[in-house]
Design an enzyme around this catalytic site. Structure first.
Site, PDB file in Angstrom:
ATOM      1  N   HIS A 131       0.813  -1.228   0.000  1.00 18.78           N
ATOM      2  CA  HIS A 131       0.000   0.000   0.000  1.00 18.78           C
ATOM      3  C   HIS A 131       0.844   1.275   0.000  1.00 18.78           C
ATOM      4  O   HIS A 131       0.319   2.364  -0.225  1.00 18.78           O
ATOM      5  CB  HIS A 131      -0.935   0.032   1.211  1.00 18.78           C
ATOM      6  CG  HIS A 131      -1.989  -1.034   1.192  1.00 18.78           C
ATOM      7  ND1 HIS A 131      -2.865  -1.184   0.135  1.00 18.78           N
ATOM      8  CD2 HIS A 131      -2.304  -2.012   2.089  1.00 18.78           C
ATOM      9  CE1 HIS A 131      -3.673  -2.210   0.388  1.00 18.78           C
ATOM     10  NE2 HIS A 131      -3.348  -2.730   1.557  1.00 18.78           N
ATOM     11  N   ASP A 257      -4.812 -12.533   3.282  1.00 21.43           N
ATOM     12  CA  ASP A 257      -5.981 -12.056   4.024  1.00 21.43           C
ATOM     13  C   ASP A 257      -7.306 -12.252   3.280  1.00 21.43           C
ATOM     14  O   ASP A 257      -8.351 -11.816   3.744  1.00 21.43           O
ATOM     15  CB  ASP A 257      -5.809 -10.589   4.443  1.00 21.43           C
ATOM     16  CG  ASP A 257      -5.224  -9.722   3.348  1.00 21.43           C
ATOM     17  OD1 ASP A 257      -5.061 -10.208   2.206  1.00 21.43           O
ATOM     18  OD2 ASP A 257      -4.932  -8.540   3.618  1.00 21.43           O
TER      19      ASP A 257
END
Ligand SMILES: [Zn+2]
Length: 321
Positions: A131, A257
């Site tokens: 990110h 995830d």
């Protein structure tokens, strides 16, 4: 009995020193401990070689992030701040040094691969990176570890076509931003649809700009998407794009995830599908990159599910058929 190729695991106990403030934060040191314990006790253990990372040089990080960003990050850590940029991005004094060690893991792996001392490298690192944009920390990420590795591979070894495949549940906005105009690295991401998921980027129409147009492929999946949609996306969209790109090198942004029990996403993947991802990537590697693949850990926040998924992924990647 199945047999497995050797896997080099780049990791360091120093990664545990990045303190995110206790149990309330999902990105915890326990994540790495769980992975390493599981691997040490499982069927892959005899084929694992642990390698300590060499910290990334400031110069290597500056290939991705700007000087002002580094100064702000250093100041935030060393002056005792608890977060950098956003309260999600918890830091401590050691985070500054550990971030260089995290960004250096991929570089360490690339040097091993290029010296023909390793084929399959998995970087068990934290903090994660996908990110982080050139000048922006986001989503627990400070240095974009994958981007630092790719820039190093390009610059040091003159590699021209590097495939970055990101199967974390979230879109790797940082990787996309950094390589948006770049035709020498292709970014392929499969993630939960941006309407429903952090960070809200990764729409299927985002496909690169300028010279990089056509070198970004986003494959958003609806909430609840399970293994069947993963395999369908691989077969129909991703593998054909990889073949067309014809990569020289493969870097995996390996996030776990999307697992059904991980509530950081609404995706519903099983542990087993990570093995099928590993096998698919191994097939690409056999075809294009002399079986060599660098994987760098991103997300995955339920330690037991994360550890099982990593082991299954590495099993699929290293299985000798
Ligand atoms: Zn994620």
């Amino acid at each position: 009995m199945p047999s497995f190729k050797t896997i080099h695991i780049v990791t360091s106990p120093d990664y545990l020193l990045h303190d995110t403030g206790g149990r309330d934060h999902p990105e915890q040191p326990e994540r790495l401990k769980a992975i390493l314990d599981k691997l040490d006790q499982g069927p892959l253990a005899s084929g694992l070689v642990k390698v300590p990372p060499v910290p990334a040089s400031r110069e290597a990080v500056l290939e991705v992030h700007d000087d002002d960003y580094l100064l702000r990050f250093e100041d935030a850590c060393l002056s005792g701040r608890e977060y950098f940029g956003h309260t999600d991005n918890r830091i401590c004094y050691d985070t500054w040094r550990v971030a260089f060690l995290s960004a250096g893991a991929g570089i360490t792996g690339i040097d091993l691969i290029e010296a023909d001392k390793a084929e399959l490298v998995f970087c068990a690192i934290r903090p994660p990176g996908h990110h982080a944009e050139a000048g922006l920390p986001l989503g627990f990420c400070f240095f974009n570890n994958v981007a630092v590795a790719v820039r190093y591979w390009q610059k040091k070894y003159n590699r021209k076509r590097i495939l970055i495949f990101d199967f974390d549940a979230h879109h790797g906005n940082g990787i996309q931003e950094i390589f948006d105009e770049d035709a020498t690295a292709m970014y392929v991401s499969m993630h939960e649809h941006p309407t429903f998921s952090f960070p809200g980027t990764g729409w299927d129409y985002e496909n690169g700009t300028g010279a990089g147009q056509g070198f970004t492929l986003n494959v958003p999946l609806p909430p609840g998407a399970g293994d069947d949609l993963v395999m369908q996306a691989l077969e129909e969209k991703i593998t054909p794009a990889v073949k067309e790109f014809n990569p020289e090198c493969i870097v995996i942004a390996a996030g776990f995830d999307a697992h059904a029990v991980d509530d950081m996403s609404g995706l519903d993947w099983s542990t087993l599908v990570y093995g099928r991802l590993g096998t698919t990537i191994a097939n690409w590697a056999d075809q294009f990159t002399r079986a060599r693949v660098l994987s760098i850990l991103e997300g995955g926040y339920v330690p037991e599910a994360l550890a099982a998924s990593v082991e299954t992924y590495l099993g699929g990647l290293s299985l000798v058929v």
